[in-house]
Design an enzyme around this catalytic site. Structure first.
Site, short mmCIF file in Angstrom:
data_model
loop_
_atom_site.label_atom_id
_atom_site.label_comp_id
_atom_site.label_asym_id
_atom_site.label_seq_id
_atom_site.Cartn_x
_atom_site.Cartn_y
_atom_site.Cartn_z
N HIS A 78 -7.25 -5.75 4.83
CA HIS A 78 -8.37 -6.42 4.15
C HIS A 78 -8.63 -7.84 4.65
O HIS A 78 -9.53 -8.51 4.17
CB HIS A 78 -8.14 -6.41 2.64
CG HIS A 78 -8.07 -5.02 2.09
ND1 HIS A 78 -9.19 -4.31 1.74
CD2 HIS A 78 -7.02 -4.20 1.89
CE1 HIS A 78 -8.83 -3.10 1.33
NE2 HIS A 78 -7.51 -3.02 1.41
N GLU A 123 1.40 -7.26 2.84
CA GLU A 123 0.01 -7.18 3.27
C GLU A 123 -0.53 -8.59 3.44
O GLU A 123 0.00 -9.53 2.85
CB GLU A 123 -0.83 -6.43 2.22
CG GLU A 123 -0.47 -4.97 2.13
CD GLU A 123 -1.31 -4.21 1.09
OE1 GLU A 123 -2.43 -4.64 0.76
OE2 GLU A 123 -0.82 -3.18 0.62
N HIS A 128 0.81 -1.22 0.00
CA HIS A 128 0.00 0.00 0.00
C HIS A 128 0.85 1.28 0.00
O HIS A 128 1.93 1.31 0.59
CB HIS A 128 -0.88 -0.02 1.26
CG HIS A 128 -2.00 0.98 1.24
ND1 HIS A 128 -1.93 2.16 1.93
CD2 HIS A 128 -3.20 0.96 0.63
CE1 HIS A 128 -3.06 2.83 1.76
NE2 HIS A 128 -3.85 2.12 0.98
C1 LIG Z 1 -7.06 1.15 3.39
C2 LIG Z 1 -5.67 0.72 3.63
C3 LIG Z 1 -4.82 1.44 4.47
C4 LIG Z 1 -5.20 2.78 5.02
O1 LIG Z 1 -6.05 2.62 6.10
P1 LIG Z 1 -6.96 3.85 6.51
O2 LIG Z 1 -7.43 3.47 7.87
O3 LIG Z 1 -8.05 3.94 5.51
O4 LIG Z 1 -6.10 5.06 6.53
C5 LIG Z 1 -3.59 0.93 4.75
N1 LIG Z 1 -3.17 -0.24 4.21
C6 LIG Z 1 -3.95 -0.93 3.37
C7 LIG Z 1 -3.44 -2.20 2.79
C8 LIG Z 1 -5.21 -0.46 3.04
O5 LIG Z 1 -5.97 -1.13 2.18
#
Ligand SMILES: *Cc1c(COP(=O)(O)O)cnc(C)c1O
Length: 379
Positions: free
Chosen positions: A203, A171, A129
């Site tokens: 996720h 991730e 990310h």
């Molecule tokens: C959505 C997301 C984030 C950011 O999280 P927020 O709480 O929306 O700031 C970080 N890492 C991944 C993999 C994401 O999908």
């Protein structure tokens, strides 16, 4: 070049590349459907995978706390609800400690920023990310990326000499592809090289693993640093870092993101406690989501766009060119299905896609309607 000229040029370039990003005003949104520009759509672009964002107990939880913390957690912003949420998260996920952050973006920035120093190296999955890769790029540590989900590529990078510490980043489930990282092999490679592993499970948390404990639990892996976020399956927002005692103490002493920023609203911590409770008892919701995923994948098999090897709620269809992805998104909208087109730089050039997300709030007939619209568009 002045700021104005620079901005004008960048905007022109973006417009010319079909890359213009537009926020759409959403009038109503109940996760299953949304209303925009006076029309109602089936909603296939939500990360609210379990439909908890409008759950009565989560809303009731929100009403039980104050709307503002009034100060940083280091001053007077740390309440009983924050402490209770941290304790329950740590216990649930099998860590000594949990620390709350205002968002996943902030948590990732804070962690990478605080840990990575000169001489160190960060070895990250290429598709990690933006909050992770940006943060890594802004530290004095060297940033190297390994091929997506490729343990051999990771091992190669780990084999090159390094005088400092090593932080491996991946991730649990990838946000734009929906596939899962081979966490066991990644954790083993990282450990062999004496590195620490950071897994961002934005996720996976709530959605997979026993009681929704996420990708790491599901794969029997306990990374040194686990980030879970609350804007997706928890249906609220915020994030937490799970770690050991010494790491938590270090963050509390030195993380500027914690010290110089107002704590999460107590109302939010309270809503998150309710959401956590729903997630722990959420097997029926997770089953409904899995059924929807299977129904979609079965029905999408004959489409001309490649399905990704994803078992998750994220089921992207790779279209290729930006214009084509936008056109397909518009075509689906005409058929009453809201699916966002995702374009570079969010995804690699030439892989513009429809990022279809499924939730427990969808009904079988909703999935069928989307499939019918896709088959019609495929002509
Ligand atoms: C959505 C997301 C984030 C950011 O999280 P927020 O709480 O929306 O700031 C970080 N890492 C991944 C993999 C994401 O999908």
């Amino acid at each position: 070049m002045s700021f104005s000229t620079r901005m004008a040029e960048a905007l022109e370039t973006r417009r010319a590349a079909d890359g213009w990003r537009q926020r759409r005003l959403i009038a109503r949104n109940d996760t299953r459907t949304l209303q925009a520009e006076g029309k109602r759509y089936l909603h296939f672009s939500s990360n609210d995978y379990l439909g908890l964002s409008r759950h009565p107990t989560v809303i009731a939880g929100w009403r039980q706390g104050a709307p503002g913390a009034g100060a940083s957690g280091h001053v007077t912003g740390y309440s009983e609800r924050h402490a209770e949420l941290e304790a329950q998260l740590a216990d649930w996920l099998g860590y000594s400690r949990a620390l709350l952050f205002i968002s996943g973006f902030a948590a990732n920035q804070a962690i990478v920023h605080l840990l990575a120093q000169k001489q160190d190296r960060i070895i990250a999955d290429k598709l990690a990310h933006a909050s992770l890769l940006d943060a890594a790029g802004h530290t004095p540590a060297a940033l190297r990326r390994f091929h997506h989900n490729d343990v051999e590529s990771l091992t190669q990078r780990l084999a090159s000499p390094c005088d400092g510490e090593t932080l491996v980043i991946t991730e649990g489930i990838f946000s734009m592809d929906g596939d899962s990282a081979p966490l066991e092999a990644i954790a083993a490679a990282s450990r062999r090289a004496g590195g620490w592993l950071l897994v961002d499970d934005a996720h996976g948390i709530g959605v997979v693993g026993e009681q929704g404990r996420g990708s790491c639990w599901q794969q029997g892996v306990k990374p040194e640093l686990l980030v879970v976020t609350f804007g997706k399956a928890f249906g609220v927002s915020g994030a937490a870092l799970l770690c050991d005692d010494a790491t938590a103490d270090y963050f509390l002493q030195f993380s500027r993101h914690l010290i110089y920023s107002t704590a999460m609203p107590p109302a939010q911590a309270s809503a998150l406690l309710a959401a956590l409770h729903e997630i722990q008892g959420g097997d029926a919701l997770r089953q409904r989501l899995r059924d929807n995923i299977q129904r979609f994948r079965r029905g999408a098999a004959g489409l001309p766009w490649a399905l990704m090897p994803s078992e998750s709620a994220i089921q992207p269809l790779i279209v290729g060119e930006n214009g084509a992805a936008l056109a397909l998104s518009q075509r689906l909208a005409q058929a009453g299905c809201w699916v966002s087109a995702i374009r570079p730089p969010t995804v690699p050039p030439g892989t513009a896609r429809l990022r279809i997300t499924l939730t427990a709030a969808h009904r079988a007939e909703d999935i069928d309607a989307l499939l019918e619209a896709l088959h019609d568009a495929a002509g």
